[in-house]
Design a protein around this motif. Structure first.
Motif, PDB file in Angstrom:
ATOM      1  N   ARG A  67       1.503 121.647  49.545  1.00  0.00           N
ATOM      2  CA  ARG A  67       2.339 121.915  48.525  1.00  0.00           C
ATOM      3  C   ARG A  67       2.462 123.521  48.451  1.00  0.00           C
ATOM      4  O   ARG A  67       3.415 123.972  48.183  1.00  0.00           O
ATOM      5  N   GLU A  68       1.465 124.444  49.104  1.00  0.00           N
ATOM      6  CA  GLU A  68       1.482 125.853  49.155  1.00  0.00           C
ATOM      7  C   GLU A  68       2.651 126.166  50.183  1.00  0.00           C
ATOM      8  O   GLU A  68       3.300 127.157  49.984  1.00  0.00           O
ATOM      9  N   ALA A  69       2.556 125.566  51.271  1.00  0.00           N
ATOM     10  CA  ALA A  69       3.671 125.730  52.349  1.00  0.00           C
ATOM     11  C   ALA A  69       5.181 125.638  51.758  1.00  0.00           C
ATOM     12  O   ALA A  69       6.072 126.584  52.109  1.00  0.00           O
ATOM     13  N   ILE A  70       5.168 124.649  50.881  1.00  0.00           N
ATOM     14  CA  ILE A  70       6.486 124.318  50.278  1.00  0.00           C
ATOM     15  C   ILE A  70       7.054 125.413  49.112  1.00  0.00           C
ATOM     16  O   ILE A  70       7.933 125.860  49.067  1.00  0.00           O
ATOM     17  N   LEU A  71       5.828 125.682  48.280  1.00  0.00           N
ATOM     18  CA  LEU A  71       6.127 126.355  47.286  1.00  0.00           C
ATOM     19  C   LEU A  71       6.172 127.854  47.410  1.00  0.00           C
ATOM     20  O   LEU A  71       6.815 128.695  46.638  1.00  0.00           O
ATOM     21  N   SER A  72       5.610 128.240  48.587  1.00  0.00           N
ATOM     22  CA  SER A  72       5.357 129.797  48.779  1.00  0.00           C
ATOM     23  C   SER A  72       6.588 130.186  49.498  1.00  0.00           C
ATOM     24  O   SER A  72       6.648 131.420  50.107  1.00  0.00           O
ATOM     25  N   GLY A  73       7.714 129.511  49.975  1.00  0.00           N
ATOM     26  CA  GLY A  73       8.712 129.806  50.528  1.00  0.00           C
ATOM     27  C   GLY A  73       8.544 129.727  52.144  1.00  0.00           C
ATOM     28  O   GLY A  73       9.334 130.731  52.899  1.00  0.00           O
ATOM     29  N   LYS A  74       7.599 129.355  52.700  1.00  0.00           N
ATOM     30  CA  LYS A  74       7.268 129.286  54.242  1.00  0.00           C
ATOM     31  C   LYS A  74       8.188 127.934  54.779  1.00  0.00           C
ATOM     32  O   LYS A  74       7.918 127.847  56.145  1.00  0.00           O
ATOM     33  N   ALA A  75       8.585 127.359  54.104  1.00  0.00           N
ATOM     34  CA  ALA A  75       9.513 126.010  54.840  1.00  0.00           C
ATOM     35  C   ALA A  75      11.061 126.464  55.051  1.00  0.00           C
ATOM     36  O   ALA A  75      11.745 125.494  55.153  1.00  0.00           O
ATOM     37  N   LYS A  76      11.334 127.519  55.185  1.00  0.00           N
ATOM     38  CA  LYS A  76      12.543 127.829  55.559  1.00  0.00           C
ATOM     39  C   LYS A  76      13.024 127.240  56.879  1.00  0.00           C
ATOM     40  O   LYS A  76      14.207 127.206  57.144  1.00  0.00           O
ATOM     41  N   HIS A  77      12.253 127.111  57.835  1.00  0.00           N
ATOM     42  CA  HIS A  77      12.331 126.521  59.285  1.00  0.00           C
ATOM     43  C   HIS A  77      11.860 125.219  59.425  1.00  0.00           C
ATOM     44  O   HIS A  77      10.462 125.155  59.393  1.00  0.00           O
ATOM     45  N   THR A  78      12.738 124.181  59.514  1.00  0.00           N
ATOM     46  CA  THR A  78      12.225 122.781  59.583  1.00  0.00           C
ATOM     47  C   THR A  78      12.831 122.449  60.925  1.00  0.00           C
ATOM     48  O   THR A  78      13.874 122.878  61.315  1.00  0.00           O
ATOM     49  N   SER A  79      11.993 121.437  61.427  1.00  0.00           N
ATOM     50  CA  SER A  79      12.452 120.779  62.822  1.00  0.00           C
ATOM     51  C   SER A  79      12.272 119.376  62.736  1.00  0.00           C
ATOM     52  O   SER A  79      11.567 119.081  62.202  1.00  0.00           O
ATOM     53  N   LEU A  80      13.050 118.722  63.726  1.00  0.00           N
ATOM     54  CA  LEU A  80      12.856 117.268  63.878  1.00  0.00           C
ATOM     55  C   LEU A  80      11.822 117.211  65.116  1.00  0.00           C
ATOM     56  O   LEU A  80      12.043 117.984  66.192  1.00  0.00           O
ATOM     57  N   THR A  81      11.065 116.153  65.099  1.00  0.00           N
ATOM     58  CA  THR A  81       9.974 115.710  66.150  1.00  0.00           C
ATOM     59  C   THR A  81       9.648 114.377  66.169  1.00  0.00           C
ATOM     60  O   THR A  81       9.739 113.803  64.900  1.00  0.00           O
ATOM     61  N   ALA A  98       0.976 118.098  59.888  1.00  0.00           N
ATOM     62  CA  ALA A  98       2.392 117.959  59.675  1.00  0.00           C
ATOM     63  C   ALA A  98       2.685 118.060  58.378  1.00  0.00           C
ATOM     64  O   ALA A  98       2.363 117.205  57.477  1.00  0.00           O
ATOM     65  N   LEU A  99       3.563 118.844  58.245  1.00  0.00           N
ATOM     66  CA  LEU A  99       4.058 119.251  56.941  1.00  0.00           C
ATOM     67  C   LEU A  99       5.404 118.825  56.757  1.00  0.00           C
ATOM     68  O   LEU A  99       6.489 119.518  57.078  1.00  0.00           O
ATOM     69  N   TRP A 100       5.799 117.449  55.808  1.00  0.00           N
ATOM     70  CA  TRP A 100       7.040 116.937  55.854  1.00  0.00           C
ATOM     71  C   TRP A 100       7.949 117.804  55.178  1.00  0.00           C
ATOM     72  O   TRP A 100       7.157 118.197  53.838  1.00  0.00           O
ATOM     73  N   ALA A 101       8.816 118.063  55.206  1.00  0.00           N
ATOM     74  CA  ALA A 101      10.067 118.747  54.430  1.00  0.00           C
ATOM     75  C   ALA A 101      11.298 118.818  54.810  1.00  0.00           C
ATOM     76  O   ALA A 101      11.579 118.594  56.042  1.00  0.00           O
ATOM     77  N   GLY A 102      12.281 118.823  53.938  1.00  0.00           N
ATOM     78  CA  GLY A 102      13.708 118.687  54.211  1.00  0.00           C
ATOM     79  C   GLY A 102      14.221 120.137  54.402  1.00  0.00           C
ATOM     80  O   GLY A 102      13.585 121.185  54.235  1.00  0.00           O
ATOM     81  N   GLN A 103      15.416 120.256  54.723  1.00  0.00           N
ATOM     82  CA  GLN A 103      16.111 121.685  54.944  1.00  0.00           C
ATOM     83  C   GLN A 103      16.253 122.476  53.935  1.00  0.00           C
ATOM     84  O   GLN A 103      16.590 123.632  53.919  1.00  0.00           O
ATOM     85  N   SER A 104      16.438 121.763  52.723  1.00  0.00           N
ATOM     86  CA  SER A 104      16.298 122.509  51.256  1.00  0.00           C
ATOM     87  C   SER A 104      15.077 122.799  50.564  1.00  0.00           C
ATOM     88  O   SER A 104      15.016 123.195  49.459  1.00  0.00           O
ATOM     89  N   ALA A 105      13.855 122.745  51.491  1.00  0.00           N
ATOM     90  CA  ALA A 105      12.532 122.872  50.899  1.00  0.00           C
ATOM     91  C   ALA A 105      12.212 123.979  50.197  1.00  0.00           C
ATOM     92  O   ALA A 105      11.665 124.108  49.101  1.00  0.00           O
ATOM     93  N   ASN A 106      12.904 125.149  50.734  1.00  0.00           N
ATOM     94  CA  ASN A 106      12.655 126.613  50.038  1.00  0.00           C
ATOM     95  C   ASN A 106      13.602 126.643  48.629  1.00  0.00           C
ATOM     96  O   ASN A 106      13.352 127.746  47.874  1.00  0.00           O
ATOM     97  N   ARG A 147      11.340 114.946  60.129  1.00  0.00           N
ATOM     98  CA  ARG A 147      11.686 116.384  59.859  1.00  0.00           C
ATOM     99  C   ARG A 147      10.361 116.835  59.221  1.00  0.00           C
ATOM    100  O   ARG A 147       9.909 116.127  58.016  1.00  0.00           O
ATOM    101  N   GLY A 148       9.687 118.099  59.519  1.00  0.00           N
ATOM    102  CA  GLY A 148       8.774 118.729  58.995  1.00  0.00           C
ATOM    103  C   GLY A 148       8.921 120.267  59.284  1.00  0.00           C
ATOM    104  O   GLY A 148       9.906 120.877  60.077  1.00  0.00           O
ATOM    105  N   ILE A 149       7.945 120.921  58.475  1.00  0.00           N
ATOM    106  CA  ILE A 149       7.970 122.333  58.751  1.00  0.00           C
ATOM    107  C   ILE A 149       7.641 122.762  60.124  1.00  0.00           C
ATOM    108  O   ILE A 149       6.874 122.383  60.788  1.00  0.00           O
ATOM    109  N   HIS A 150       8.363 123.896  60.575  1.00  0.00           N
ATOM    110  CA  HIS A 150       7.941 124.119  62.073  1.00  0.00           C
ATOM    111  C   HIS A 150       6.868 124.931  62.054  1.00  0.00           C
ATOM    112  O   HIS A 150       6.727 126.108  61.248  1.00  0.00           O
ATOM    113  N   ASN A 151       5.930 124.546  62.699  1.00  0.00           N
ATOM    114  CA  ASN A 151       4.532 125.299  62.814  1.00  0.00           C
ATOM    115  C   ASN A 151       3.925 125.146  64.279  1.00  0.00           C
ATOM    116  O   ASN A 151       4.633 124.413  65.136  1.00  0.00           O
TER     117      ASN A 151
END
Length: 360
Positions: free
Chosen positions: A261-275, A328-336, A284-288
């Motif tokens: 939740r923090e990764a999404i709400l803090s603005g750290k989800a601007k880069h997502t990738s497929l894997t 594994a932090l699932w998130a779409g491209q508009s998570a931010n 798709r999840g947050i690139h880490n």
């Protein structure tokens, strides 16, 4: 009198006030979330694809104790990938070798190999019908005819997922009631079934109007929709409903781990990738650091759901350690765009924003 924006065939078919559907978020303890969305007037959904039928019974009972409104239970039409039954200990050890340093870093226990034990889709579907669920949604294909016939006999509304217009046509021909047109911007898994997921990466703004033009049943837009602007745009493209997943992960009712939740709400989800590394299927999840490790060349990925099972050996200790780089932090491209932390606040703001956009 002219209809308001929410009076669509999707809302009418589902018996809901607002044609806003919460993505299933399989794997999260989200009974509270499902009920909260339904209680507001949308359609809450629960992802049950990894659960035994007896556990599905329990989850349905828990949801029903929290809401009397319609809700959806979601399953996967394809439960395993080719090679799941024949994958051996040697393959397990090769896949584990890339995760072992991370598991050690967070103090986890190295897992040992065990043969694959399947859960039957038909048994899961039977659990849904026995519990008289109002809505049955699914991804990764089309259920067998006998299951769809049973759904119609019992008056269960069916929602299928398409990642291409051709998949939407196949769902319509099978007699499905509603179709989710899921663009590649969406978080989580790509539910493609006619071609490979990599060959079915159509964006929402392209997928929705083509799907609307190709089929006659109502279309629900999904993928990268996170605010009133996105919802209004989806309706302008011809959709009669919207499905959103990532925006709900920020809500405390979601069951997502606080680190997620923090990764999404803090603005750290601007880069997502497929894997394929998180479960064995494209998602798709947050690139880490973890996603980067799993996407390297020559990293062995086990067939679904073996890879998913293997990843649990890292997920639990990484959660305890609070290490966002190894989850594994699932998130779409508009998570931010996600800011709300409660379902009622989120949906209230979405409805008000949509009405404002459409009025203007």
């Amino acid at each position: 009198m002219s209809k308001t924006w929410n009076q669509t065939r999707v809302a009418e078919k589902l018996g809901i006030v607002y044609p806003l559907i919460q993505g299933p978020l399989g794997g999260f303890p989200s009974q509270r979330l499902t009920a909260a969305v339904s209680n507001f007037g949308g359609l809450g959904s629960f992802g049950a694809h990894g659960l035994e039928p007896s556990v599905i019974d329990e989850r349905i009972a828990e949801i029903r104790s929290l809401t009397s409104k319609p809700f959806a239970m979601n399953l996967w039409g394809s439960m395993e990938d080719q090679g799941a039954h024949t994958s051996d200990d040697a393959a397990f050890q090769r896949a584990l070798s890339h995760l072992s340093p991370h598991i050690k870093k967070v103090g986890g226990t190295t897992p040992s190999y065990s043969p694959y034990k399947a859960i039957r889709f038909e048994d899961q579907a039977r659990a849904l019908f026995d519990a008289d669920v109002p809505v049955f949604s699914f991804i990764y294909g089309i259920p067998p005819k006998e299951i769809l016939d049973e759904a119609r006999r019992k008056g269960v509304i069916t929602i299928g997922t398409a990642t291409t217009p051709d998949e939407a046509s196949a769902l319509e021909q099978a007699g499905i009631d509603l179709v989710v047109a899921s663009g590649f911007e969406a978080g989580g898994h790509r539910g493609s079934f006619l071609r490979s997921s990599e060959d079915s990466l159509t964006g929402t703004i392209s997928l929705v109007p083509q799907t609307v033009d190709q089929i006659s049943i109502p279309v629900i837009a999904a993928g990268g929709i996170a605010d009133g602007r996105g919802i209004a745009a989806a309706f302008a493209l011809g959709a009669e409903g919207v499905q959103m997943g990532t925006v709900f992960l920020g809500c405390e009712e979601s069951g997502a781990h606080p680190v997620h939740r923090e990764a999404i709400l803090s603005g750290k989800a601007k880069h997502t990738s497929l894997t394929r590394g998180f479960t064995g299927r494209l998602a798709r999840g947050i690139h880490n650091e973890l996603l980067e490790t799993l996407n390297r060349p020559n990293v062995e990925i086990l067939p679904y759901p073996l890879q998913r099972g293997l990843m649990r050996s890292l997920a639990l200790p990484a959660q305890e350690a609070g290490d966002a780089e190894l989850l594994a932090l699932w998130a779409g491209q508009s998570a931010n765009l996600t800011q709300c932390t409660s379902v009622e606040k989120l949906l209230t703001e979405l409805v008000e924003s949509v009405e404002d956009k459409i009025d203007r």
